[in-house]
Design an enzyme around this catalytic site. Structure first.
Site, PDB file in Angstrom:
ATOM      1  N   ARG A 253      42.370  38.591  44.916  1.00 25.47           N
ATOM      2  CA  ARG A 253      42.762  39.672  44.011  1.00 25.47           C
ATOM      3  C   ARG A 253      44.253  39.524  43.724  1.00 25.47           C
ATOM      4  O   ARG A 253      45.033  39.161  44.618  1.00 25.47           O
ATOM      5  CB  ARG A 253      42.499  41.050  44.632  1.00 25.47           C
ATOM      6  CG  ARG A 253      41.043  41.483  44.608  1.00 25.47           C
ATOM      7  CD  ARG A 253      40.552  41.855  43.198  1.00 25.47           C
ATOM      8  NE  ARG A 253      39.164  42.294  43.203  1.00 25.47           N
ATOM      9  CZ  ARG A 253      38.094  41.522  43.008  1.00 25.47           C
ATOM     10  NH1 ARG A 253      38.253  40.227  42.756  1.00 25.47           N
ATOM     11  NH2 ARG A 253      36.882  42.028  43.022  1.00 25.47           N
ATOM     12  N   GLU A 282      46.249  42.874  35.741  1.00 25.50           N
ATOM     13  CA  GLU A 282      45.369  42.283  34.731  1.00 25.50           C
ATOM     14  C   GLU A 282      45.145  43.269  33.589  1.00 25.50           C
ATOM     15  O   GLU A 282      45.011  44.462  33.844  1.00 25.50           O
ATOM     16  CB  GLU A 282      44.030  41.899  35.380  1.00 25.50           C
ATOM     17  CG  GLU A 282      44.200  40.760  36.364  1.00 25.50           C
ATOM     18  CD  GLU A 282      42.914  40.383  37.079  1.00 25.50           C
ATOM     19  OE1 GLU A 282      41.827  40.828  36.664  1.00 25.50           O
ATOM     20  OE2 GLU A 282      42.991  39.637  38.049  1.00 25.50           O
ATOM     21  N   HIS A 300      40.503  35.167  35.552  1.00 29.73           N
ATOM     22  CA  HIS A 300      39.604  35.802  36.534  1.00 29.73           C
ATOM     23  C   HIS A 300      38.157  35.309  36.333  1.00 29.73           C
ATOM     24  O   HIS A 300      37.244  36.106  36.100  1.00 29.73           O
ATOM     25  CB  HIS A 300      39.681  37.329  36.419  1.00 29.73           C
ATOM     26  CG  HIS A 300      39.269  38.030  37.675  1.00 29.73           C
ATOM     27  ND1 HIS A 300      39.826  39.223  38.088  1.00 29.73           N
ATOM     28  CD2 HIS A 300      38.338  37.705  38.619  1.00 29.73           C
ATOM     29  CE1 HIS A 300      39.256  39.601  39.226  1.00 29.73           C
ATOM     30  NE2 HIS A 300      38.358  38.705  39.565  1.00 29.73           N
TER      31      HIS A 300
HETATM   32  N1  LIG Z   1      38.331  35.627  41.470  1.00 25.88           N
HETATM   33  C1  LIG Z   1      37.084  36.051  41.542  1.00 25.88           C
HETATM   34  O1  LIG Z   1      36.376  36.086  40.542  1.00 25.88           O
HETATM   35  C2  LIG Z   1      36.506  36.459  42.869  1.00 25.88           C
HETATM   36  C3  LIG Z   1      35.160  36.161  43.118  1.00 25.88           C
HETATM   37  C4  LIG Z   1      34.624  36.533  44.344  1.00 25.88           C
HETATM   38  C5  LIG Z   1      35.415  37.188  45.293  1.00 25.88           C
HETATM   39  N2  LIG Z   1      36.712  37.474  45.007  1.00 25.88           N
HETATM   40  C6  LIG Z   1      37.560  38.134  46.025  1.00 25.88           C
HETATM   41  O2  LIG Z   1      37.433  37.406  47.236  1.00 25.88           O
HETATM   42  C7  LIG Z   1      37.415  38.320  48.313  1.00 25.88           C
HETATM   43  C8  LIG Z   1      36.721  37.687  49.507  1.00 25.88           C
HETATM   44  O3  LIG Z   1      35.322  37.633  49.281  1.00 25.88           O
HETATM   45  P1  LIG Z   1      34.311  37.260  50.473  1.00 25.88           P
HETATM   46  O4  LIG Z   1      32.953  37.464  49.923  1.00 25.88           O
HETATM   47  O5  LIG Z   1      34.668  35.950  51.078  1.00 25.88           O
HETATM   48  O6  LIG Z   1      34.650  38.421  51.515  1.00 25.88           O
HETATM   49  P2  LIG Z   1      34.375  38.442  53.064  1.00 25.88           P
HETATM   50  O7  LIG Z   1      34.382  39.885  53.454  1.00 25.88           O
HETATM   51  O8  LIG Z   1      33.198  37.600  53.430  1.00 25.88           O
HETATM   52  O9  LIG Z   1      35.671  37.723  53.679  1.00 25.88           O
HETATM   53  C9  LIG Z   1      36.931  38.310  53.712  1.00 25.88           C
HETATM   54  C10 LIG Z   1      37.632  37.860  54.976  1.00 25.88           C
HETATM   55  O10 LIG Z   1      38.951  38.393  54.968  1.00 25.88           O
HETATM   56  C11 LIG Z   1      39.240  38.847  56.269  1.00 25.88           C
HETATM   57  N3  LIG Z   1      40.307  39.842  56.256  1.00 25.88           N
HETATM   58  C12 LIG Z   1      40.228  41.146  55.917  1.00 25.88           C
HETATM   59  N4  LIG Z   1      41.415  41.727  56.029  1.00 25.88           N
HETATM   60  C13 LIG Z   1      42.280  40.770  56.465  1.00 25.88           C
HETATM   61  C14 LIG Z   1      43.662  40.757  56.764  1.00 25.88           C
HETATM   62  N5  LIG Z   1      44.399  41.871  56.654  1.00 25.88           N
HETATM   63  N6  LIG Z   1      44.219  39.600  57.173  1.00 25.88           N
HETATM   64  C15 LIG Z   1      43.461  38.487  57.300  1.00 25.88           C
HETATM   65  N7  LIG Z   1      42.143  38.437  57.025  1.00 25.88           N
HETATM   66  C16 LIG Z   1      41.569  39.563  56.613  1.00 25.88           C
HETATM   67  C17 LIG Z   1      37.919  39.397  56.799  1.00 25.88           C
HETATM   68  O11 LIG Z   1      37.902  39.484  58.216  1.00 25.88           O
HETATM   69  C18 LIG Z   1      36.928  38.379  56.248  1.00 25.88           C
HETATM   70  O12 LIG Z   1      36.710  37.318  57.139  1.00 25.88           O
HETATM   71  C19 LIG Z   1      36.690  39.555  47.743  1.00 25.88           C
HETATM   72  O13 LIG Z   1      37.063  40.730  48.421  1.00 25.88           O
HETATM   73  C20 LIG Z   1      37.115  39.570  46.292  1.00 25.88           C
HETATM   74  O14 LIG Z   1      38.216  40.447  46.114  1.00 25.88           O
HETATM   75  C21 LIG Z   1      37.262  37.128  43.813  1.00 25.88           C
END
Ligand SMILES: NC(=O)c1ccc[n+]([C@@H]2O[C@H](COP(=O)([O-])OP(=O)(O)OC[C@H]3O[C@@H](n4cnc5c(N)ncnc54)[C@H](O)[C@@H]3O)[C@@H](O)[C@H]2O)c1
Length: 341
Positions: A253, A282, A300
């Site tokens: 994000r 954005e 995005h």
């Molecule tokens: N650009 C895009 O189009 C797009 C697409 C998909 C996902 N995303 C973003 O990617 C993010 C991750 O997706 P995911 O499915 O892998 O999520 P997920 O929940 O499987 O993984 C997120 C990881 O981050 C860790 N985390 C949380 N807070 C933390 C912190 N303060 N410090 C370190 N690690 C921390 C969690 O423990 C977890 O392992 C989503 O939340 C979304 O915002 C963006």
């Protein structure tokens, strides 16, 4: 407003279906699920639904399917007293105030899992493209000024054999690590929670503290959710720790990266380059980043394959359908808080 045949039939028979607003027309596969279960109003205009319209059109609705660009907050929940579910077509749910939903007895749902590989593919697309200066080379060729091959043209940094630093080792972060196996890379990761030993072993990934990751990685790729703790995680202080030859990739994000600090770090050659799919405000991008050749900017699109976006929309629709059938939505974010069985 697009009333479906089923809704019309139900209305004729005097049986009223739950009312739903979808802020996008979605895809036919998802529409079929929604139309079978609800009387659906689709926002059909090409521009994003204005906030006032969203509040007005949600007022009498039982369900909402929204995108990450629509905020589901206290104001919306107050304006929609009948709402039972807010289903976002995204895995990230920073657009939804989940505790507020719980207070209003609204189930909040997202779409985890179906976009992991597509998003991990794209993080790699950006990583390779920024390291090997693909966009820059393409632009040069198209400009008609390329004089032909020479030894020192558009030389980038190697990817193979380097150190990859993954911040956020969840579904997508691990997908990125899985793809690194063929590149003979050292893989470091940091996360709020350490991964199970089997995952570390399978992916040849080493858990390190954040400082070590910033100092040792040649590529840093971000996969944390946006939360107060991760806002501006990439700040001046952490950028200063990075190698001058390192690259930053962000497909998480936008607000996780302090764009002004990043632009300054690039200007002062503190790091070699950055590839960003998401932005702090954005659709705006910090103007200092726009003219830079050492930056790749994409709108995005990390999860934007036809297959995956369709699966996301279907998942969001299935979450609604489950709730309306009296079942627990598969991806309820506040199931425990609401005591859903
Ligand atoms: N650009 C895009 O189009 C797009 C697409 C998909 C996902 N995303 C973003 O990617 C993010 C991750 O997706 P995911 O499915 O892998 O999520 P997920 O929940 O499987 O993984 C997120 C990881 O981050 C860790 N985390 C949380 N807070 C933390 C912190 N303060 N410090 C370190 N690690 C921390 C969690 O423990 C977890 O392992 C989503 O939340 C979304 O915002 C963006």
């Amino acid at each position: 407003m697009l009333l479906t045949l089923q809704a019309l039939q139900a209305a004729r028979c005097g049986v009223s279906k739950p009312k739903l607003l979808s802020t996008r027309p979605l895809f036919p596969e998802a529409r079929a699920i929604l139309d079978a279960n609800c009387e659906v109003e689709y926002w059909q205009h090409p521009e994003r639904i204005p906030r006032a319209e969203l509040l007005k059109r949600t007022a009498e609705k039982d369900a909402l399917v929204c995108l990450l660009t629509e905020k589901v907050d206290e104001e919306l929940l107050n304006a929609a007293p009948k709402l039972r579910i807010a289903s976002t077509v995204s895995v990230g749910f920073d657009n939804i105030d989940v505790p507020a939903c719980t207070r209003h007895k609204v189930v909040a749902t997202n779409t985890p899992g179906v976009l992991d590989d597509t998003t991990a593919d794209f993080a790699w697309t950006l990583l390779m493209a920024i390291a090997r200066r693909v966009i820059e080379g393409d632009a040069w060729l198209r400009s008609g000024t390329w004089p032909g091959w020479d030894l020192d043209q558009v030389c980038g940094g190697d990817v193979w054999g380097k150190t990859l630093g993954i911040i956020g080792f969840g579904r997508i972060g691990r997908g990125v690590a899985r793809r690194a196996q063929g590149f003979n890379m050292r893989i470091l990761y940091t996360d709020a929670v350490r991964a199970p030993a089997e995952a570390e072993k399978e992916l040849h990934a080493e858990f390190v503290d954040r400082d070590t990751l910033f100092r040792e990685a040649d590529f840093i790729t971000i996969h944390v959710p946006l939360m107060p703790e991760t806002r501006h995680l990439i700040c001046k202080e952490n950028l200063d720790k990075m190698k001058r030859t390192a690259y930053l990739v962000n497909t998480s994000r936008g607000p996780v990266v302090d764009e002004a600090a990043l632009a300054e770090a690039l200007e002062n050659r503190k790091i070699a380059g950055a590839a960003l799919d998401v932005f702090e405000n954005e659709p705006k991008v910090n103007p200092a980043l726009i003219p830079r050749k050492d930056v790749i900017l994409t709108p995005h699109i990390a999860s934007a394959s036809v297959e995956t976006r369709t699966k996301m929309a279907v998942m969001a629709a299935n979450n609604v359908a489950a709730l309306l059938k009296g079942q627990r939505p598969p991806n309820a974010l506040n199931a425990a808080e609401l005591g859903l069985k």
